[in-house]
Motif scaffolding. Structure first.
Motif, PDB file in Angstrom:
ATOM      1  N   GLU A  42       0.853  -1.200  -0.017  1.00  0.00           N
ATOM      2  CA  GLU A  42       0.000   0.108  -0.122  1.00  0.00           C
ATOM      3  C   GLU A  42       0.673   1.216  -0.013  1.00  0.00           C
ATOM      4  O   GLU A  42       0.425   2.162   0.335  1.00  0.00           O
ATOM      5  N   ASP A  86       1.320  -6.572   6.169  1.00  0.00           N
ATOM      6  CA  ASP A  86       1.217  -8.055   5.694  1.00  0.00           C
ATOM      7  C   ASP A  86       1.864  -8.444   4.791  1.00  0.00           C
ATOM      8  O   ASP A  86       1.668  -9.153   3.600  1.00  0.00           O
ATOM      9  N   ASP A  99      -7.412   1.730   2.772  1.00  0.00           N
ATOM     10  CA  ASP A  99      -7.201   2.622   1.585  1.00  0.00           C
ATOM     11  C   ASP A  99      -8.351   3.842   1.451  1.00  0.00           C
ATOM     12  O   ASP A  99      -8.495   4.386   0.425  1.00  0.00           O
ATOM     13  N   SER A 111      -7.759  -2.545  -5.687  1.00  0.00           N
ATOM     14  CA  SER A 111      -8.147  -3.915  -4.913  1.00  0.00           C
ATOM     15  C   SER A 111      -7.632  -4.975  -5.030  1.00  0.00           C
ATOM     16  O   SER A 111      -7.065  -5.547  -6.032  1.00  0.00           O
ATOM     17  N   HIS A 112      -7.651  -5.568  -3.831  1.00  0.00           N
ATOM     18  CA  HIS A 112      -6.777  -6.733  -3.821  1.00  0.00           C
ATOM     19  C   HIS A 112      -8.006  -8.133  -3.753  1.00  0.00           C
ATOM     20  O   HIS A 112      -7.807  -9.292  -3.812  1.00  0.00           O
TER      21      HIS A 112
HETATM   22  N1  UDP Z   1      -4.807  -6.804   2.618  1.00  0.00           N
HETATM   23  C1  UDP Z   1      -3.917  -7.414   3.422  1.00  0.00           C
HETATM   24  N2  UDP Z   1      -3.391  -8.448   3.048  1.00  0.00           N
HETATM   25  C2  UDP Z   1      -3.733  -9.152   1.668  1.00  0.00           C
HETATM   26  C3  UDP Z   1      -4.605  -8.330   0.896  1.00  0.00           C
HETATM   27  C4  UDP Z   1      -5.020  -7.235   1.295  1.00  0.00           C
HETATM   28  O1  UDP Z   1      -3.654  -6.996   4.813  1.00  0.00           O
HETATM   29  O2  UDP Z   1      -3.218 -10.255   1.368  1.00  0.00           O
HETATM   30  C5  UDP Z   1      -5.449  -5.455   3.104  1.00  0.00           C
HETATM   31  C6  UDP Z   1      -5.300  -4.159   2.100  1.00  0.00           C
HETATM   32  O3  UDP Z   1      -3.813  -3.638   2.416  1.00  0.00           O
HETATM   33  C7  UDP Z   1      -6.302  -3.187   2.560  1.00  0.00           C
HETATM   34  C8  UDP Z   1      -7.415  -4.465   2.967  1.00  0.00           C
HETATM   35  O4  UDP Z   1      -6.604  -5.447   3.322  1.00  0.00           O
HETATM   36  O5  UDP Z   1      -5.842  -2.549   3.775  1.00  0.00           O
HETATM   37  C9  UDP Z   1      -8.446  -4.594   2.095  1.00  0.00           C
HETATM   38  O6  UDP Z   1      -7.966  -4.851   0.871  1.00  0.00           O
HETATM   39  P1  UDP Z   1      -8.658  -4.133  -0.397  1.00  0.00           P
HETATM   40  O7  UDP Z   1      -8.840  -2.736  -0.430  1.00  0.00           O
HETATM   41  O8  UDP Z   1      -7.609  -4.454  -1.723  1.00  0.00           O
HETATM   42  O9  UDP Z   1      -9.886  -4.712  -0.562  1.00  0.00           O
HETATM   43  P2  UDP Z   1     -11.383  -4.315  -1.062  1.00  0.00           P
HETATM   44  O10 UDP Z   1     -11.695  -3.067  -0.303  1.00  0.00           O
HETATM   45  O11 UDP Z   1     -11.118  -4.022  -2.481  1.00  0.00           O
HETATM   46  O12 UDP Z   1     -12.404  -5.640  -0.824  1.00  0.00           O
END
Ligand code: UDP
Ligand code: MG
Length: 330
Positions: free
Chosen positions: A18, A53, A108, A216-217
């Motif tokens: 991030e 992480d 985020d 997004s992850h």
């Molecule tokens: N994250 C993490 N490990 C992972 C994937 C994501 O700690 O393997 C964290 C990421 O940094 C973020 C949170 O989990 O703070 C949510 O991820 P993301 O915003 O990508 O997911 P979305 O909001 O799209 O569901």
């Protein structure tokens, strides 16, 4: 102001690759901590706890530099990437002996940090768990909204009770976390597990924003596997459905057998290739699917029996408080 009785808050923030978003959001989190302290809702010893992480970019270095600038920024680093849920758990477990309340939030900026005031107020009014619930999803694309809402419906149908439109933005008191520490499972689905602890809970509503930077992850594939994982971690309803499907197919087979006998008696036994192929293929598919579902549960049992550690912390920022602090430090 007498700060003795105010709760110490730890904001737990998982971060994976991030470095693009942290410079934007870290200041916002600190401002929020500041304003919560100034409005007399939380104790001045409250902290922001980043959980790195196993990022492959400069996220950890950035967290360390934040901690040097302001000791209210603290951080721990996992020895490798273990996924969002494990990162949040690591942060919560580390924080539970240092604070009175935790709020977990993504880094985020998608979740509205202004809901924190209402969360802390709800805690002060007696709730031990406060769920952050998205009131609208206008900023998500239609596809993301549709898939995400189907996700919650499917989960609830399958017997995993989760709060609709609540992700991992929530306040949990250290009292609940002390009990939650006894939930030893390695298959983690926090939003399904936390409600199982019980205690008083309530929800606050907020609008979800777009990601401030980075990507997004959780693409569709990861979301589907999270849903499947959540269901099989929390409920055995899919296995029960297989059982009932089995009962249904036994009855259908009986009808089929009867039909075969009648056809045989009437002397029409040569035709029927199509029906035979259909039945064989269909039953083959159903059996493979059922085996797959059962296999998923066996896989879960396998992982649970190993009872491997759910997180391993390799580093802490210099600002990370000593565990004894809470008892004598205030
Ligand atoms: N994250 C993490 N490990 C992972 C994937 C994501 O700690 O393997 C964290 C990421 O940094 C973020 C949170 O989990 O703070 C949510 O991820 P993301 O915003 O990508 O997911 P979305 O909001 O799209 O569901
Ligand atoms: Mg996000």
């Amino acid at each position: 102001m007498n700060t003795k009785s105010l709760p110490i808050l730890y904001i737990v923030i998982p971060c994976y690759n991030e470095e693009a978003v942290l410079p934007v959001t870290s200041g916002m989190f600190l401002e929020k901590l500041d304003s919560l302290t100034k409005s007399g809702l939380i104790h001045p010893d409250s902290r922001i706890l980043f959980v790195n992480d196993g990022s492959k970019d400069g996220t950890w270095e950035y967290i360390c530099s934040l901690a040097e600038q302001d000791p209210r920024f603290t951080g721990i680093s996992q020895s490798r990437n273990r996924g969002h849920q494990n990162a949040v758990l690591a942060g919560l477990m580390e924080a539970k002996d240092l604070c009175d309340i935790t709020i977990s939030i993504d880094c985020d900026g998608q979740d509205d940090i202004n809901a924190m005031d209402r969360m802390v107020e709800a805690y002060l009014n007696g709730a031990e768990i406060v769920y952050g619930v998205r009131s609208r999803r206008d900023t998500d694309t239609f596809f993301k909204r549709f898939t995400a809402e189907s996700f919650y419906r499917l989960m609830n149908r399958m017997g995993a009770e989760i709060v609709f439109n609540h992700a991992d933005y929530r306040l949990v008191s250290s009292r609940v976390l002390q009990e939650f520490a006894n939930f030893k499972e390695v298959n983690l689905f926090l939003r399904g597990l936390i409600p199982l602890v019980g205690f008083n809970s309530t929800s606050v509503y907020y609008e979800r924003h777009e990601r401030l930077a980075g990507e997004s992850h959780y693409p569709l594939g990861k979301m589907l596997s999270l849903a499947f994982d959540g269901i099989t971690s929390l409920s055995v309803r899919p296995i029960r459905m297989i059982f009932w499907f089995g009962v249904l197919s036994v009855f259908l087979s009986l009808a089929g057998i009867l039909w075969a006998f009648i056809m045989n008696a009437a002397g029409n036994t040569v035709s029927g290739w199509s029906s035979l192929v259909c039945i064989v293929l269909f039953m083959g598919g159903v059996q493979m699917l059922s085996l797959g579902v059962i296999g998923e549960y066996i896989g879960k049992i396998y992982l649970e029996t190993k009872a491997r550690p759910r997180y391993i912390i390799s580093e802490r920022t210099a600002s990370f408080p000593n565990k004894e602090l809470k008892e004598d430090g205030r």
